[in-house]
Motif scaffolding. Sequence first.
Motif, PDB file in Angstrom:
ATOM      1  N   GLN A 160       0.844  -1.191   0.000  1.00 13.85           N
ATOM      2  CA  GLN A 160       0.000   0.000   0.000  1.00 13.85           C
ATOM      3  C   GLN A 160       0.881   1.243   0.000  1.00 13.85           C
ATOM      4  N   VAL A 161       0.698   2.098  -1.001  1.00 20.11           N
ATOM      5  CA  VAL A 161       1.458   3.348  -1.078  1.00 20.11           C
ATOM      6  C   VAL A 161       0.804   4.366  -0.177  1.00 20.11           C
ATOM      7  N   GLN A 162       1.602   4.988   0.684  1.00 18.90           N
ATOM      8  CA  GLN A 162       1.109   6.091   1.489  1.00 18.90           C
ATOM      9  C   GLN A 162       1.774   7.354   1.003  1.00 18.90           C
ATOM     10  N   LEU A 163       1.000   8.393   0.832  1.00 15.95           N
ATOM     11  CA  LEU A 163       1.509   9.658   0.326  1.00 15.95           C
ATOM     12  C   LEU A 163       1.421  10.721   1.408  1.00 15.95           C
ATOM     13  N   VAL A 164       2.470  11.505   1.544  1.00 16.68           N
ATOM     14  CA  VAL A 164       2.522  12.537   2.575  1.00 16.68           C
ATOM     15  C   VAL A 164       2.821  13.877   1.911  1.00 16.68           C
ATOM     16  N   THR A 206       6.816   4.117 -11.516  1.00 15.20           N
ATOM     17  CA  THR A 206       6.008   3.802 -12.693  1.00 15.20           C
ATOM     18  C   THR A 206       4.608   4.389 -12.597  1.00 15.20           C
ATOM     19  N   TYR A 207       4.340   5.200 -11.587  1.00 17.12           N
ATOM     20  CA  TYR A 207       3.031   5.805 -11.397  1.00 17.12           C
ATOM     21  C   TYR A 207       3.006   7.230 -11.948  1.00 17.12           C
ATOM     22  N   ALA A 223      -1.999   4.384 -11.489  1.00 21.24           N
ATOM     23  CA  ALA A 223      -1.319   3.359 -12.278  1.00 21.24           C
ATOM     24  C   ALA A 223      -1.390   3.648 -13.774  1.00 21.24           C
ATOM     25  N   VAL A 224      -2.127   4.671 -14.169  1.00 21.65           N
ATOM     26  CA  VAL A 224      -2.156   5.100 -15.569  1.00 21.65           C
ATOM     27  C   VAL A 224      -0.874   5.884 -15.807  1.00 21.65           C
ATOM     28  N   ALA A 225       0.173   5.224 -16.200  1.00 25.46           N
ATOM     29  CA  ALA A 225       1.519   5.794 -16.235  1.00 25.46           C
ATOM     30  C   ALA A 225       1.641   7.023 -17.124  1.00 25.46           C
ATOM     31  N   TYR A 253      -7.089   7.528  -9.874  1.00 24.74           N
ATOM     32  CA  TYR A 253      -6.063   7.622  -8.838  1.00 24.74           C
ATOM     33  C   TYR A 253      -6.474   6.744  -7.664  1.00 24.74           C
ATOM     34  N   ARG A 254      -5.617   5.783  -7.372  1.00 25.22           N
ATOM     35  CA  ARG A 254      -5.962   4.813  -6.335  1.00 25.22           C
ATOM     36  C   ARG A 254      -5.417   5.208  -4.972  1.00 25.22           C
ATOM     37  N   HIS A 255      -4.312   5.938  -4.956  1.00 24.63           N
ATOM     38  CA  HIS A 255      -3.641   6.256  -3.703  1.00 24.63           C
ATOM     39  C   HIS A 255      -3.682   7.759  -3.464  1.00 24.63           C
TER      40      HIS A 255
END
Length: 124
Positions: free
Chosen positions: A1-5, A31-32, A100-102, A111-113
């Motif tokens: 799981q990617v966490q973004l800050v 790759t994101y 994931a749509v590069a 956008y998933r994350h």
Amino acid sequence: QVQLVESGGGLVQAGGSLRLSCAPSGRTFGTYAMGWFRQAPGKEREFVAAIDWSGGTTYYADSVKGRFTISRVNGKNTVYLQMNSLKPEDTAGYYCAASAVASGTTDPSQYRHWGQGTQVTVSS
């Protein structure tokens, strides 16, 4: 799981500048595609800017074109949003997101994350 800050938000006068940063934890995001969105009180979340996985292609909302610049440094695992000539209508919570749509996308459903957001307030 990617966490973004996200970081870098704050209070600024109209005409001023801020630079937002977004750094993921837990994994790399090389790759994101990355995007910035914003949401003001009582309004829907709206697209601000996006950048493809390589940094070679960028997308901007018409309302910020020419004033905001999105960039990424994959070696530092960080995405930036440089905001210049800020206006009171730019006041909102700003959210970083990874897709994931590069090739990059302006569609928030791709956008998933998402990060928790950072507040930007522009005074007149």
